[in-house]
Motif scaffolding. Structure first.
Motif, short mmCIF file in Angstrom:
data_model
loop_
_atom_site.label_atom_id
_atom_site.label_comp_id
_atom_site.label_asym_id
_atom_site.label_seq_id
_atom_site.Cartn_x
_atom_site.Cartn_y
_atom_site.Cartn_z
N SER A 49 17.01 -11.53 -16.11
CA SER A 49 17.97 -10.49 -15.73
C SER A 49 17.38 -9.08 -15.79
N ASP A 50 16.16 -8.94 -16.28
CA ASP A 50 15.53 -7.62 -16.40
C ASP A 50 14.97 -7.20 -15.05
N ILE A 51 15.86 -6.77 -14.14
CA ILE A 51 15.42 -6.42 -12.79
C ILE A 51 14.67 -5.10 -12.75
N GLY A 52 14.68 -4.36 -13.85
CA GLY A 52 13.95 -3.10 -13.89
C GLY A 52 12.45 -3.26 -13.70
N VAL A 53 11.95 -4.48 -13.86
CA VAL A 53 10.51 -4.70 -13.72
C VAL A 53 10.04 -4.47 -12.29
N ILE A 54 10.97 -4.48 -11.30
CA ILE A 54 10.56 -4.24 -9.92
C ILE A 54 11.11 -2.91 -9.40
N ASP A 55 11.54 -2.02 -10.31
CA ASP A 55 11.94 -0.68 -9.90
C ASP A 55 10.75 0.06 -9.28
N PRO A 56 11.01 1.11 -8.50
CA PRO A 56 9.90 1.89 -7.92
C PRO A 56 8.90 2.38 -8.97
N VAL A 57 9.43 2.78 -10.14
CA VAL A 57 8.57 3.05 -11.31
C VAL A 57 9.08 2.11 -12.40
N PRO A 58 8.47 0.94 -12.55
CA PRO A 58 9.02 -0.10 -13.44
C PRO A 58 9.09 0.35 -14.90
N ARG A 59 10.24 0.06 -15.52
CA ARG A 59 10.37 0.33 -16.94
C ARG A 59 9.39 -0.54 -17.74
N LYS A 60 8.86 0.04 -18.80
CA LYS A 60 7.93 -0.64 -19.72
C LYS A 60 6.58 -0.96 -19.08
N TRP B 149 1.70 -5.71 -14.05
CA TRP B 149 1.77 -4.50 -13.24
C TRP B 149 0.38 -3.99 -12.92
N ALA B 150 0.23 -3.42 -11.73
CA ALA B 150 -1.06 -2.89 -11.31
C ALA B 150 -0.84 -1.63 -10.47
N HIS B 151 -1.88 -0.85 -10.32
CA HIS B 151 -1.83 0.35 -9.48
C HIS B 151 -2.85 0.22 -8.36
N LEU B 152 -2.59 0.87 -7.25
CA LEU B 152 -3.52 0.83 -6.12
C LEU B 152 -4.78 1.61 -6.47
N ASP B 153 -5.92 0.92 -6.41
CA ASP B 153 -7.19 1.52 -6.81
C ASP B 153 -8.03 1.95 -5.61
N ARG C 149 1.64 4.22 -6.29
CA ARG C 149 1.52 3.03 -5.44
C ARG C 149 1.22 1.84 -6.36
N TYR C 150 2.27 1.08 -6.66
CA TYR C 150 2.20 0.05 -7.68
C TYR C 150 2.39 -1.35 -7.10
N LEU C 151 1.94 -2.32 -7.89
CA LEU C 151 2.11 -3.75 -7.57
C LEU C 151 2.69 -4.44 -8.80
N THR C 152 3.69 -5.28 -8.57
CA THR C 152 4.25 -6.11 -9.65
C THR C 152 4.14 -7.57 -9.25
N LEU C 153 3.60 -8.38 -10.15
CA LEU C 153 3.55 -9.84 -9.97
C LEU C 153 4.49 -10.47 -10.99
N THR C 154 5.29 -11.45 -10.57
CA THR C 154 6.21 -12.11 -11.49
C THR C 154 6.11 -13.63 -11.35
N THR C 155 6.33 -14.33 -12.47
CA THR C 155 6.37 -15.79 -12.46
C THR C 155 7.20 -16.26 -13.64
N GLY D 90 0.78 -1.23 0.00
CA GLY D 90 0.00 0.00 0.00
C GLY D 90 0.81 1.28 0.00
N ALA D 91 2.13 1.17 0.13
CA ALA D 91 2.97 2.36 0.22
C ALA D 91 3.35 2.88 -1.17
N THR D 92 3.82 4.11 -1.20
CA THR D 92 4.33 4.67 -2.45
C THR D 92 5.56 3.87 -2.89
N GLY D 93 5.60 3.51 -4.15
CA GLY D 93 6.66 2.67 -4.67
C GLY D 93 6.07 1.44 -5.33
N ASN D 94 6.83 0.37 -5.36
CA ASN D 94 6.44 -0.84 -6.09
C ASN D 94 6.48 -2.04 -5.15
#
Length: 236
Positions: free
Chosen positions: A178-189, A217-221, A197-203, A125-129
């Protein structure tokens, strides 16, 4: 050595190898699921037991001065305990009974018990990812249906006091591990253009491999106190 002996020896080797393959498949498809079910139930019971010690429906306490640090700021919330569960995650698109605990870290042993929160990413729920990983197959197949996620789908989490409803923004994105940017505070792409306030799911991808990753990727609604009942996302 006679031809008959060679054929018999080869046949016995084939039977042995075949039996080992069958046993391995049973282990992968069945036994890891059994182990995951037991481990996951244990994590869920642990969470619910801890939440029960401080009922979210209890009357609000009388106002008291907010504790402050020496420089006047509110104290930081307690850190998540490494390897321990701290939230429950629900994805209605995956079925009304789909629920998994979220534990702190993404180590091998942790992901055998549930979903894992990437160390160093934002709190729930916090600002970031707020970034979470889970198995596509084996250990309960939590993200087996990951490719079915669609824009607008709800991803709901609870920490025992608050419901957090995130909304998927785009179909799953495929990339390399190796694309660790997907979990950056503001994910690339991700399409996000600034802090939020973002959410990233990976598998893993493909379904029975790990050469790539699927990302959603999702945003807090919305947020809602648990004491007010389930969010509308469960019934839409």
């Amino acid at each position: 050595m006679s031809v008959r002996l060679i054929v018999r020896t080869f046949s016995e080797l084939c039977v042995t190898v075949g039996a080992l393959i069958v046993l391995f498949v049973v282990y992968v498809l069945f036994w890891t699921g059994v182990k995951a079910a037991d481990a996951t139930e244990g994590q869920i019971d642990d969470l619910r037991s801890r939440w029960a010690q401080g009922p979210v429906s209890a009357p609000a306490p009388q106002p008291t001065p907010t504790p402050r640090t020496p420089d006047g700021r509110p104290p930081a919330p307690a850190a998540y305990r490494d390897g321990k569960p701290f939230a429950m995650l629900y994805i209605p698109r995956f079925g009304k009974d789909w629920e998994w605990p979220v534990l702190e870290n993404t180590g091998v042993r942790t992901l055998q018990k549930g979903l894992g929160h990437y160390l160093g990413t934002a709190r729930l729920g916090a600002t970031g990812n707020f970034a979470v990983a889970g198995h596509r197959r084996t250990y309960g197949d939590p993200f087996k249906d990951f490719p079915k996620l669609r824009p607008g789908d709800a991803v709901v989490l609870s920490d025992g006091t608050t419901w957090f409803t995130y909304r998927i923004d785009k179909p799953p994105y495929r990339t390399v591990p190796s694309d660790i940017g997907v979990i950056d505070p503001v994910p690339r792409k991700s399409g996000f253009d600034g802090p939020g306030r973002y959410l990233t799911l990976t598998t893993c991808d493909p379904e029975w491999g790990s050469s790539h990753r699927l990302i959603a990727w999702a945003h807090l609604d919305a947020t809602r106190p648990v004491s007010e009942g389930e969010p509308a996302a469960f019934h839409s």
